[in-house]
Design a protein around this motif. Sequence first.
Motif, PDB file in Angstrom:
ATOM      1  N   TRP A  68       0.832  -1.213   0.000  1.00  0.00           N
ATOM      2  CA  TRP A  68       0.000   0.000   0.000  1.00  0.00           C
ATOM      3  C   TRP A  68       0.865   1.261   0.000  1.00  0.00           C
ATOM      4  O   TRP A  68       0.527   2.245  -0.656  1.00  0.00           O
ATOM      5  N   LYS A  69       1.969   1.212   0.709  1.00  0.00           N
ATOM      6  CA  LYS A  69       2.891   2.358   0.702  1.00  0.00           C
ATOM      7  C   LYS A  69       3.528   2.508  -0.677  1.00  0.00           C
ATOM      8  O   LYS A  69       3.616   3.615  -1.238  1.00  0.00           O
ATOM      9  N   ARG A  70       3.967   1.401  -1.238  1.00  0.00           N
ATOM     10  CA  ARG A  70       4.673   1.421  -2.519  1.00  0.00           C
ATOM     11  C   ARG A  70       3.748   1.879  -3.653  1.00  0.00           C
ATOM     12  O   ARG A  70       4.161   2.612  -4.555  1.00  0.00           O
ATOM     13  N   GLU A  71       2.471   1.475  -3.565  1.00  0.00           N
ATOM     14  CA  GLU A  71       1.505   1.810  -4.613  1.00  0.00           C
ATOM     15  C   GLU A  71       0.877   3.186  -4.416  1.00  0.00           C
ATOM     16  O   GLU A  71       0.099   3.636  -5.264  1.00  0.00           O
ATOM     17  N   GLY A  72       1.200   3.849  -3.306  1.00  0.00           N
ATOM     18  CA  GLY A  72       0.640   5.167  -3.075  1.00  0.00           C
ATOM     19  C   GLY A  72      -0.779   5.163  -2.541  1.00  0.00           C
ATOM     20  O   GLY A  72      -1.461   6.191  -2.564  1.00  0.00           O
ATOM     21  N   ILE A  73      -1.238   4.011  -2.058  1.00  0.00           N
ATOM     22  CA  ILE A  73      -2.545   3.976  -1.382  1.00  0.00           C
ATOM     23  C   ILE A  73      -2.454   4.780  -0.086  1.00  0.00           C
ATOM     24  O   ILE A  73      -3.344   5.573   0.238  1.00  0.00           O
ATOM     25  N   LEU A  74      -1.355   4.576   0.635  1.00  0.00           N
ATOM     26  CA  LEU A  74      -1.056   5.368   1.823  1.00  0.00           C
ATOM     27  C   LEU A  74       0.123   6.276   1.528  1.00  0.00           C
ATOM     28  O   LEU A  74       1.079   5.858   0.866  1.00  0.00           O
ATOM     29  N   VAL A  75       0.058   7.507   2.014  1.00  0.00           N
ATOM     30  CA  VAL A  75       1.162   8.444   1.845  1.00  0.00           C
ATOM     31  C   VAL A  75       1.545   9.003   3.211  1.00  0.00           C
ATOM     32  O   VAL A  75       0.713   9.124   4.115  1.00  0.00           O
ATOM     33  N   HIS A  76       2.820   9.353   3.327  1.00  0.00           N
ATOM     34  CA  HIS A  76       3.381   9.798   4.595  1.00  0.00           C
ATOM     35  C   HIS A  76       3.319  11.319   4.659  1.00  0.00           C
ATOM     36  O   HIS A  76       3.892  11.999   3.788  1.00  0.00           O
ATOM     37  N   ASP A  77       2.634  11.868   5.669  1.00  0.00           N
ATOM     38  CA  ASP A  77       2.592  13.320   5.804  1.00  0.00           C
ATOM     39  C   ASP A  77       4.012  13.862   5.957  1.00  0.00           C
ATOM     40  O   ASP A  77       4.829  13.293   6.694  1.00  0.00           O
ATOM     41  N   PRO A  78       4.336  14.969   5.302  1.00  0.00           N
ATOM     42  CA  PRO A  78       5.733  15.413   5.243  1.00  0.00           C
ATOM     43  C   PRO A  78       6.258  16.066   6.511  1.00  0.00           C
ATOM     44  O   PRO A  78       7.468  16.052   6.737  1.00  0.00           O
ATOM     45  N   VAL A  79       5.397  16.675   7.326  1.00  0.00           N
ATOM     46  CA  VAL A  79       5.871  17.374   8.529  1.00  0.00           C
ATOM     47  C   VAL A  79       5.060  16.919   9.734  1.00  0.00           C
ATOM     48  O   VAL A  79       3.903  16.502   9.605  1.00  0.00           O
ATOM     49  N   PRO A  80       5.644  17.003  10.929  1.00  0.00           N
ATOM     50  CA  PRO A  80       4.932  16.555  12.136  1.00  0.00           C
ATOM     51  C   PRO A  80       3.714  17.427  12.413  1.00  0.00           C
ATOM     52  O   PRO A  80       3.707  18.634  12.146  1.00  0.00           O
ATOM     53  N   ALA A  81       2.698  16.813  13.001  1.00  0.00           N
ATOM     54  CA  ALA A  81       1.459  17.529  13.272  1.00  0.00           C
ATOM     55  C   ALA A  81       0.772  16.953  14.497  1.00  0.00           C
ATOM     56  O   ALA A  81       1.014  15.811  14.901  1.00  0.00           O
ATOM     57  N   ILE A  82      -0.080  17.772  15.094  1.00  0.00           N
ATOM     58  CA  ILE A  82      -1.110  17.307  16.018  1.00  0.00           C
ATOM     59  C   ILE A  82      -2.385  17.189  15.191  1.00  0.00           C
ATOM     60  O   ILE A  82      -2.748  18.103  14.446  1.00  0.00           O
TER      61      ILE A  82
END
Length: 438
Positions: A68-82
């Motif tokens: 899912w990560k490799r296929e772009g189903i899930l993406v990683h937010d670029p900066v930390p957040a609440i």
Amino acid sequence: MAEIRPLRAWRYHPRFAKQIEDYTSPLFDVISEAQCRMLYQNPYNSIHLSVPQDVPPYENVARRLEAWKREGILVHDPVPAIYVYYQYFSLPGIDKTFCRKGFIANIKAYDWEERVVLRHENTIPQSVEDRLEMLRHTRLNVAPTHGLYTDPSHCLEPLMDEAMQAPLYETEDYQGVVDKLAVIHDAEAIRCFIDLMRDKAVILADGHHRYSASLAYRKERMRQNPHHSGHEPYNYHLMYFTNTEADDIRILPTHRLISGLENFDPQSFCAALEPYFTIKPVADPYTLQEIITGKPWAFGVILPGRYLKIRLKAELTDKLEDLVPWDFPDLIKRLDLTVLHALVIEKALGIPGKEQAKSKSIHYTRSLGECVDKVRSGEAQLALINREISIETVKEVCYSGHTLPQKSTYFYPKVVCGFLFGSVHDDEFNALADRLFS
């Protein structure tokens, strides 16, 4: 006290945002078989990470997550957040829309003995081991647990309200609850959350098995790491925090259904209650919950063709410490559910206290209607209806260092799975921006 920090969540790609409800799912410990079957039909629903069909072996869910990560189903937010999470809901008989306000962040997985995270119930080892195996293989917190902090000043709510003006997601979940998720990236605002929580203890409202798994995982990785510093990703756990001082913290009661008792006789059962309780007949079983509301040590009893309100006799209320035969502190002995399990289930029904947690004769439900239906159909011999426990009682017991009786609380509504996921992977946790808050 509580060390929290923002996170860079894994979330569904923005192209899924408008249909996010197609990808959310109930938590692993409340989902029904029918819900599972329906959700499994969507190959990218979060159910495949939280309650996967093909586990064990646990490698299957790990491979799915990486795909899912490799296929772009899930993406990683670029900066930390609440992440701010609001739940809008209503309850039967109450003409009001509630809004439970909270935020999602990482918290250090503290040992119970440190008295930073306080539990109110015990765990089942098998369920902890399942969640631990999932964590070992995926290094992912699939859904946040629910923690309670106390802030009478409500200083975080304005920050959360502001963020909620532009929600990332808004959807109606399986409970009929409207869920909204928003995000806070501003470093100064995030620091306010970190600073407020620094002197707080956190009561674990929901997710004891998942938190226990994170704690076990942390200890396991600490033993394997001779250079352990306390800042590694494995030290942290994903949690949803809500303020106990809000008026939208709702704890619903969980009722007891009794079945399979040999030689059960309703008349003998009622006779066994008489030394301890005043007994009054009730015409309509659906009014039992309302009748016992606000009355300590009052319960409803549903028998075939007979409905009762029972209440501890007034002259016995000062003798509970002697009446309850178990080695509990006085605070626990005086709880409604302790009285129910000691005087009704043990003394009147004959199920010893030490056997009750594993008894096949005791079942639990939140539905008064289910209690009525199962007794009327003969599936259950009787049902015991209890009132909701207060947040003040939960706090008092947790701060005392003790735990509540089994199935004492049902914090409503439940958090949904699928809005965001929290990684504790070494390569996905400590980005440069993350270190600003460590």
